[in-house]
Design a protein around this motif. Structure first.
Motif, PDB file in Angstrom:
ATOM      1  N   LYS A  86       0.820  -1.215   0.000  1.00 12.98           N
ATOM      2  CA  LYS A  86       0.000   0.000   0.000  1.00 12.98           C
ATOM      3  C   LYS A  86       0.854   1.266   0.000  1.00 12.98           C
ATOM      4  O   LYS A  86       0.323   2.371  -0.074  1.00 12.98           O
ATOM      5  N   GLY A  87       2.176   1.096   0.115  1.00 16.14           N
ATOM      6  CA  GLY A  87       3.074   2.242   0.087  1.00 16.14           C
ATOM      7  C   GLY A  87       3.218   2.959   1.409  1.00 16.14           C
ATOM      8  O   GLY A  87       3.719   4.080   1.458  1.00 16.14           O
ATOM      9  N   TRP A  88       2.799   2.325   2.516  1.00 13.70           N
ATOM     10  CA  TRP A  88       2.826   2.983   3.817  1.00 13.70           C
ATOM     11  C   TRP A  88       4.094   2.704   4.607  1.00 13.70           C
ATOM     12  O   TRP A  88       4.400   3.420   5.561  1.00 13.70           O
ATOM     13  N   ILE A  89       4.808   1.621   4.257  1.00 13.65           N
ATOM     14  CA  ILE A  89       6.086   1.317   4.900  1.00 13.65           C
ATOM     15  C   ILE A  89       7.055   0.813   3.832  1.00 13.65           C
ATOM     16  O   ILE A  89       6.639   0.445   2.730  1.00 13.65           O
ATOM     17  N   VAL A  90       8.330   0.811   4.190  1.00 12.35           N
ATOM     18  CA  VAL A  90       9.347   0.125   3.380  1.00 12.35           C
ATOM     19  C   VAL A  90      10.021  -0.890   4.285  1.00 12.35           C
ATOM     20  O   VAL A  90      10.167  -0.677   5.487  1.00 12.35           O
ATOM     21  N   ARG A  91      10.385  -1.995   3.672  1.00  6.16           N
ATOM     22  CA  ARG A  91      11.106  -3.058   4.384  1.00  6.16           C
ATOM     23  C   ARG A  91      12.496  -3.152   3.783  1.00  6.16           C
ATOM     24  O   ARG A  91      12.642  -3.360   2.593  1.00  6.16           O
ATOM     25  N   GLU A  92      13.506  -2.979   4.622  1.00 10.14           N
ATOM     26  CA  GLU A  92      14.892  -3.055   4.173  1.00 10.14           C
ATOM     27  C   GLU A  92      15.504  -4.337   4.709  1.00 10.14           C
ATOM     28  O   GLU A  92      15.395  -4.631   5.907  1.00 10.14           O
ATOM     29  N   LEU A  93      16.166  -5.074   3.833  1.00 10.55           N
ATOM     30  CA  LEU A  93      16.805  -6.320   4.235  1.00 10.55           C
ATOM     31  C   LEU A  93      18.050  -6.032   5.059  1.00 10.55           C
ATOM     32  O   LEU A  93      18.888  -5.213   4.687  1.00 10.55           O
ATOM     33  N   LEU A  94      18.152  -6.699   6.208  1.00  8.52           N
ATOM     34  CA  LEU A  94      19.298  -6.589   7.101  1.00  8.52           C
ATOM     35  C   LEU A  94      20.056  -7.915   7.091  1.00  8.52           C
ATOM     36  O   LEU A  94      19.565  -8.910   6.567  1.00  8.52           O
ATOM     37  N   PRO A  95      21.233  -7.940   7.696  1.00  8.00           N
ATOM     38  CA  PRO A  95      21.938  -9.226   7.829  1.00  8.00           C
ATOM     39  C   PRO A  95      21.063 -10.248   8.556  1.00  8.00           C
ATOM     40  O   PRO A  95      20.182  -9.890   9.328  1.00  8.00           O
ATOM     41  N   ARG A  96      21.333 -11.488   8.320  1.00  6.35           N
ATOM     42  CA  ARG A  96      20.608 -12.609   8.928  1.00  6.35           C
ATOM     43  C   ARG A  96      19.127 -12.614   8.558  1.00  6.35           C
ATOM     44  O   ARG A  96      18.272 -13.000   9.355  1.00  6.35           O
ATOM     45  N   ARG A  97      18.815 -12.132   7.373  1.00  8.69           N
ATOM     46  CA  ARG A  97      17.464 -12.164   6.801  1.00  8.69           C
ATOM     47  C   ARG A  97      16.429 -11.391   7.614  1.00  8.69           C
ATOM     48  O   ARG A  97      15.239 -11.586   7.450  1.00  8.69           O
ATOM     49  N   GLN A  98      16.862 -10.528   8.496  1.00  8.24           N
ATOM     50  CA  GLN A  98      15.922  -9.676   9.211  1.00  8.24           C
ATOM     51  C   GLN A  98      15.518  -8.527   8.302  1.00  8.24           C
ATOM     52  O   GLN A  98      16.206  -8.219   7.333  1.00  8.24           O
ATOM     53  N   ARG A  99      14.417  -7.910   8.632  1.00  2.00           N
ATOM     54  CA  ARG A  99      13.947  -6.759   7.870  1.00  2.00           C
ATOM     55  C   ARG A  99      13.705  -5.586   8.803  1.00  2.00           C
ATOM     56  O   ARG A  99      13.049  -5.716   9.826  1.00  2.00           O
ATOM     57  N   ARG A 100      14.223  -4.450   8.400  1.00  3.05           N
ATOM     58  CA  ARG A 100      14.027  -3.193   9.114  1.00  3.05           C
ATOM     59  C   ARG A 100      12.826  -2.504   8.470  1.00  3.05           C
ATOM     60  O   ARG A 100      12.724  -2.446   7.244  1.00  3.05           O
ATOM     61  N   LEU A 101      11.932  -1.981   9.281  1.00  3.26           N
ATOM     62  CA  LEU A 101      10.702  -1.375   8.776  1.00  3.26           C
ATOM     63  C   LEU A 101      10.673   0.123   9.085  1.00  3.26           C
ATOM     64  O   LEU A 101      10.990   0.534  10.204  1.00  3.26           O
ATOM     65  N   LEU A 102      10.262   0.887   8.085  1.00  3.31           N
ATOM     66  CA  LEU A 102      10.168   2.339   8.225  1.00  3.31           C
ATOM     67  C   LEU A 102       8.873   2.833   7.599  1.00  3.31           C
ATOM     68  O   LEU A 102       8.459   2.335   6.545  1.00  3.31           O
ATOM     69  N   LEU A 103       8.273   3.823   8.243  1.00  2.00           N
ATOM     70  CA  LEU A 103       7.114   4.492   7.638  1.00  2.00           C
ATOM     71  C   LEU A 103       7.574   5.284   6.427  1.00  2.00           C
ATOM     72  O   LEU A 103       8.651   5.882   6.437  1.00  2.00           O
ATOM     73  N   THR A 104       6.746   5.314   5.412  1.00  2.00           N
ATOM     74  CA  THR A 104       6.983   6.204   4.278  1.00  2.00           C
ATOM     75  C   THR A 104       6.269   7.526   4.568  1.00  2.00           C
ATOM     76  O   THR A 104       5.445   7.597   5.493  1.00  2.00           O
ATOM     77  N   PRO A 105       6.536   8.557   3.784  1.00  2.00           N
ATOM     78  CA  PRO A 105       5.763   9.786   3.957  1.00  2.00           C
ATOM     79  C   PRO A 105       4.252   9.528   3.810  1.00  2.00           C
ATOM     80  O   PRO A 105       3.449  10.120   4.539  1.00  2.00           O
ATOM     81  N   ALA A 106       3.873   8.623   2.909  1.00  2.00           N
ATOM     82  CA  ALA A 106       2.452   8.289   2.755  1.00  2.00           C
ATOM     83  C   ALA A 106       1.912   7.611   4.014  1.00  2.00           C
ATOM     84  O   ALA A 106       0.758   7.834   4.406  1.00  2.00           O
ATOM     85  N   GLY A 107       2.731   6.780   4.658  1.00  2.00           N
ATOM     86  CA  GLY A 107       2.325   6.139   5.907  1.00  2.00           C
ATOM     87  C   GLY A 107       2.147   7.146   7.023  1.00  2.00           C
ATOM     88  O   GLY A 107       1.195   7.070   7.809  1.00  2.00           O
TER      89      GLY A 107
END
Length: 166
Positions: A86-107
């Motif tokens: 929906k464009g409300w967050i972005v998921r960034e891949l981190l080491p060990r297959r974890q994902r970092r989550l951030l709100l987008t401006p739309a979120g």
């Protein structure tokens, strides 16, 4: 022996409408229905909780996010995929297959739009109880959740819990 301040097994009625589990289920139904009426159907209450936690603590990984909102990790991953689509967050891949989550401006914009509805919801849920009863209900709900947290399929874990574990 139970005292007058303790709840003995015989003190809890077997009448369905007096059973804590039934009342909690009904309170949840009412809360979700009112959420949709006052906040809308663009997000679910659980999606809202995820977005709010990411607003409070930007960059959480999915596992920590799940712990902070009391969800299992697979449900959190599914929600994150939907929110990203929906464009409300972005998921960034981190080491060990974890994902970092951030709100987008739309979120962030979405959360800003939801605040009036959430404020109205909080008021309406407690309307008619009086200030003292409303505060007592919230205090008792927090106590109930705290005392029974480990019984949950996905116990809530806070930063202070993590610090104690280390």
């Amino acid at each position: 022996m139970a005292t007058s301040t303790e709840t003995s097994p015989s003190a809890i009625s077997i009448d369905l409408y007096d059973q804590p589990g039934h009342l909690i289920r009904r309170a949840h139904q009412i809360s979700v229905s009112m959420f949709h009426d006052l906040v809308g159907r663009e997000v679910t209450p659980v999606q809202y909780a995820v977005l709010r936690m990411l607003q409070e603590l930007p960059g959480l990984d999915q596992v920590t996010l799940a712990q902070r909102v009391g969800l299992d990790t697979s449900t959190t991953a599914d929600i994150a995929v939907r929110l990203e689509a929906k464009g409300w967050i972005v998921r960034e891949l981190l080491p060990r297959r974890q994902r970092r989550l951030l709100l987008t401006p739309a979120g962030q914009e979405l959360l800003d739009q939801l605040i009036p509805g959430v404020s109205a919801l909080n008021h309406e849920l407690l309307d008619g109880m009086g200030e003292e009863d409303a505060q007592d209900l919230l205090r008792l709900l927090r106590k109930f959740v705290h005392l029974n947290n480990d019984q949950s399929r996905a116990p809530l874990r806070s930063a202070s819990d993590e610090a104690k574990a280390q």
